[in-house]
Scaffold this motif. Structure first.
Motif, short mmCIF file in Angstrom:
data_model
loop_
_atom_site.label_atom_id
_atom_site.label_comp_id
_atom_site.label_asym_id
_atom_site.label_seq_id
_atom_site.Cartn_x
_atom_site.Cartn_y
_atom_site.Cartn_z
N LEU A 272 -46.78 -4.09 -22.38
CA LEU A 272 -47.25 -5.60 -22.38
C LEU A 272 -46.58 -6.21 -21.06
O LEU A 272 -45.73 -6.47 -21.05
CB LEU A 272 -46.35 -6.38 -23.86
N PRO A 273 -47.70 -6.99 -20.40
CA PRO A 273 -47.42 -7.70 -19.17
C PRO A 273 -46.77 -8.84 -19.84
O PRO A 273 -46.99 -9.46 -20.75
CB PRO A 273 -48.78 -7.72 -18.47
N ASP A 278 -47.92 -12.73 -12.72
CA ASP A 278 -49.08 -11.61 -12.27
C ASP A 278 -48.36 -10.28 -11.87
O ASP A 278 -49.10 -9.61 -11.60
CB ASP A 278 -49.73 -12.39 -11.40
N LEU A 279 -47.21 -10.41 -11.54
CA LEU A 279 -46.54 -9.12 -10.99
C LEU A 279 -46.30 -8.17 -12.16
O LEU A 279 -45.42 -8.49 -13.09
CB LEU A 279 -45.52 -9.59 -10.03
N ILE A 280 -46.39 -6.92 -11.55
CA ILE A 280 -45.86 -5.62 -12.59
C ILE A 280 -44.40 -5.43 -12.38
O ILE A 280 -44.03 -5.64 -11.33
CB ILE A 280 -46.64 -4.56 -12.29
N GLY A 281 -43.61 -5.39 -13.49
CA GLY A 281 -42.44 -5.25 -13.34
C GLY A 281 -41.90 -3.67 -13.27
O GLY A 281 -42.47 -3.03 -13.13
N GLY A 282 -40.73 -3.42 -13.56
CA GLY A 282 -40.10 -2.23 -13.55
C GLY A 282 -39.91 -1.53 -14.81
O GLY A 282 -38.77 -0.54 -15.00
N GLY A 420 -37.74 -7.22 -22.58
CA GLY A 420 -38.79 -8.27 -22.63
C GLY A 420 -39.71 -8.72 -23.87
O GLY A 420 -40.23 -9.29 -24.27
N LEU A 421 -39.75 -7.52 -24.96
CA LEU A 421 -40.34 -7.57 -26.10
C LEU A 421 -39.96 -8.71 -27.06
O LEU A 421 -40.83 -9.32 -27.58
CB LEU A 421 -40.56 -6.21 -26.84
N THR A 422 -38.69 -8.77 -27.36
CA THR A 422 -38.02 -9.92 -27.89
C THR A 422 -37.47 -11.05 -27.21
O THR A 422 -37.37 -12.15 -27.86
CB THR A 422 -36.98 -9.16 -28.72
N ARG A 423 -37.56 -11.04 -25.75
CA ARG A 423 -37.19 -12.17 -25.02
C ARG A 423 -38.22 -13.27 -24.61
O ARG A 423 -39.03 -12.86 -23.61
CB ARG A 423 -36.27 -11.64 -23.72
N GLN A 424 -38.65 -13.83 -25.38
CA GLN A 424 -39.66 -14.98 -25.32
C GLN A 424 -39.45 -16.19 -25.45
O GLN A 424 -38.32 -16.70 -25.48
CB GLN A 424 -40.78 -14.66 -26.49
N SER A 425 -40.49 -17.04 -24.83
CA SER A 425 -40.27 -18.68 -24.86
C SER A 425 -40.05 -19.36 -26.29
O SER A 425 -39.36 -20.43 -26.36
CB SER A 425 -41.61 -19.09 -24.22
N GLU A 462 -45.89 -15.73 -25.87
CA GLU A 462 -45.42 -15.94 -24.31
C GLU A 462 -44.08 -15.41 -24.02
O GLU A 462 -43.25 -15.76 -24.28
CB GLU A 462 -45.44 -17.50 -24.18
N ARG A 463 -44.20 -14.08 -23.41
CA ARG A 463 -43.02 -13.25 -22.80
C ARG A 463 -42.38 -14.00 -21.73
O ARG A 463 -43.25 -14.28 -20.60
CB ARG A 463 -43.48 -11.76 -23.06
N LEU A 464 -41.31 -13.85 -21.44
CA LEU A 464 -40.49 -14.12 -20.28
C LEU A 464 -40.49 -13.23 -19.25
O LEU A 464 -40.15 -13.37 -18.00
CB LEU A 464 -39.25 -14.61 -20.49
N ASP A 465 -40.84 -11.94 -19.64
CA ASP A 465 -40.90 -10.53 -18.73
C ASP A 465 -41.87 -9.69 -19.38
O ASP A 465 -42.16 -9.75 -20.74
CB ASP A 465 -39.33 -10.23 -18.75
N ASP A 466 -42.23 -8.66 -18.82
CA ASP A 466 -43.23 -7.99 -19.26
C ASP A 466 -42.28 -6.79 -20.18
O ASP A 466 -41.03 -6.83 -20.30
CB ASP A 466 -43.83 -6.84 -18.23
#
Length: 476
Positions: A272-273, A278-282, A420-425, A462-466
């Motif tokens: 999930l991006p 717009d950048l792909i993470g690690g 990032g799945l549960t760290r959201q706005s 709305e996720r803060l990270d991928d």
């Protein structure tokens, strides 16, 4: 996992559109007022003062037109040149400092009398040309000598058209100053006719536009830089996506083990991006059948985005796979990955979970490095597995990572995910949201159905990270 370097840095904000619109409206009103004064100004060829006033109105209108255009670009964003419009259309000169002061100190007038050979320059024009008033004004024959060689034909053509064909002068050229500097001048003028209709003299107003052209050149250079950065960002994003897709294939269904049947696990995964980048993470996920009949399950996350993060992720995942195939246990694998990050040319921080499932005994051996624990769903209820000790990868040297074991039963569902799945706005979205999916996961018939339930619940937020999620369902 958000980058530890950039998490607290605020994003730059564009100017308020309403404020720019207000400036544009005021500029238009002022331009209309100046244009009205210009139209009302009488033109009397033998009155230099009136010619001067009209020329100043013309210059003011040009200035306001430029201002309105620049404010429009500020409101609407960077201008994209068409294929027929070169990106570097502005003159790439570095003019000397223009005279300081008001507009009047940067505008001078001149008149060349063709009957008496008299030349009259205003004090401001001497200042623009870097000459003392007592040194004498330049005649029309001498004037080209003050210009750059490549601009001399342009001035000659303008003067000839004015004197021979009676055309107004309106053009720009560059002059060389006695101190070696350079200025850009905008020249406007007209022929003055005698009673017989013949050209008796030529008057002109010359304006030092060096600052304006330098500002325009800076704007163009800035636009070119922004366009290059945008192109580089798009290319980097495309390369990062291609690299990530090559490393993270979509797992669906049971993992076959050559010559051994199946792994005893039904596996599915999803990436999930981020909603804010717009950048792909690690982030990574992986499921790998091992030569001894066991199965490797892993998820992890490295700080950063783009090519550096995805290439480092690929390196780390390749090392992890190699150690798992060699039979190294999850705890030891975490320790070696920590050493690998420390030895890398570009150190980073990372978190990971590494699991090794034995279908013969139903035992899951696992270790973690500062990562959310896997969630175990059984009989319609979910809970996180008790975490063995383990710090973030790259955070400390000589760290020992504990390894734990848990017995899995047929029908159990194991959910591995990155932070990032549960760290959201939305602060209401957290690990408990995943655990709340226990009834839907209990009704799911495949691992893919479980992943679909997770994505439907958290994928549109709305996720803060991928983020990555990997589901392993123990088959009967």
């Amino acid at each position: 996992m958000p980058s530890h370097l950039f998490a607290d840095r605020p994003a730059p904000q564009p100017p308020e559109r309403d404020a720019v619109d207000a400036l544009i409206n005021r500029t238009r009103l002022l331009r209309g007022d100046v244009d009205a004064v210009r139209r009302d100004t009488s033109v009397i060829d033998d009155d230099p003062q009136l010619r001067w006033q009209r020329a100043l109105c013309e210059l003011a209108v040009h200035q306001l037109d430029d201002l309105g255009e620049h404010l429009g670009q500020l409101r609407d964003g960077i201008h994209r040149p068409t294929a027929a419009e070169p990106a570097g259309a502005a003159c790439a000169e570095t003019p000397a400092e223009a005279p300081t002061g008001s507009l009047l100190s940067r505008v001078g007038s001149a008149e060349w009398n063709l009957l008496t050979d008299e030349v009259s320059w205003s004090d401001e024009l001497f200042q623009i040309f870097g000459k003392a008033p007592g040194t004498g004004a330049l005649s029309l024959d001498e004037l080209p000598s003050a210009l750059l060689a490549e601009d001399q034909p342009l001035l000659t053509s303008m003067v000839t058209d004015c004197l021979v064909d009676g055309r107004p002068i309106d053009g720009e050229f560059r002059i060389l100053l006695p101190d070696g500097g350079m200025r850009t001048l905008h020249m406007m003028g007209e022929p003055v006719l005698d009673s017989d209709g013949c050209t008796a003299s030529m008057w002109a107003v010359l304006r030092d536009v060096s600052r304006l052209r330098r500002s325009q050149h800076i704007v163009v250079r800035t636009q070119d830089t922004l366009r290059r950065r945008e192109q580089m960002a798009r290319a980097e994003h495309r390369m990062a996506v291609e690299l990530q897709e090559a490393v993270l294939p979509p797992w669906r269904g049971s993992l076959p083990i050559p010559g051994r049947g199946t792994s005893g696990l039904d596996i599915a995964a999803h990436y999930l991006p981020s909603g804010s980048s717009d950048l792909i993470g690690g982030d990574w996920y992986d499921a790998l059948p091992l030569p001894d009949g066991k199965t490797l399950l892993t998820v992890g996350d490295l700080t950063g985005h783009g090519i550096p993060a995805t290439s480092a992720m690929a390196m780390l995942l390749g090392a992890l796979r190699g150690m798992a195939v060699a039979g190294i246990g999850p705890g030891a694998v975490m320790g070696h990955l920590n050493q690998l990050i420390e030895c890398s040319a570009q150190p980073a921080l990372g978190s990971a979970v590494c699991c090794r499932f034995d279908p013969a005994t139903g035992t899951l051996a696992w270790a973690q490095a500062g990562h959310p624990a896997p969630l175990l769903f059984r009989n319609g209820e979910g809970r996180p597995l008790p975490s063995p000790d383990g710090v973030l990868l790259g955070a400390a040297s000589g760290v020992t990572y504990e390894q734990d074991h848990v017995a899995l039963l047929p029908g159990d569902v194991l959910v591995l995910h990155t932070g990032g799945l549960t760290r959201q706005s939305d602060p209401s979205v957290g690990p408990d949201t995943l655990l709340g999916l226990a009834p839907r996961i209990a009704q799911a018939r495949t691992a893919q159905d479980c992943v679909r339930a997770v994505v439907e619940e958290l994928g549109s937020a709305e996720r803060l990270d991928d983020a990555c999620v990997l589901v392993a369902r123990v088959e009967a």
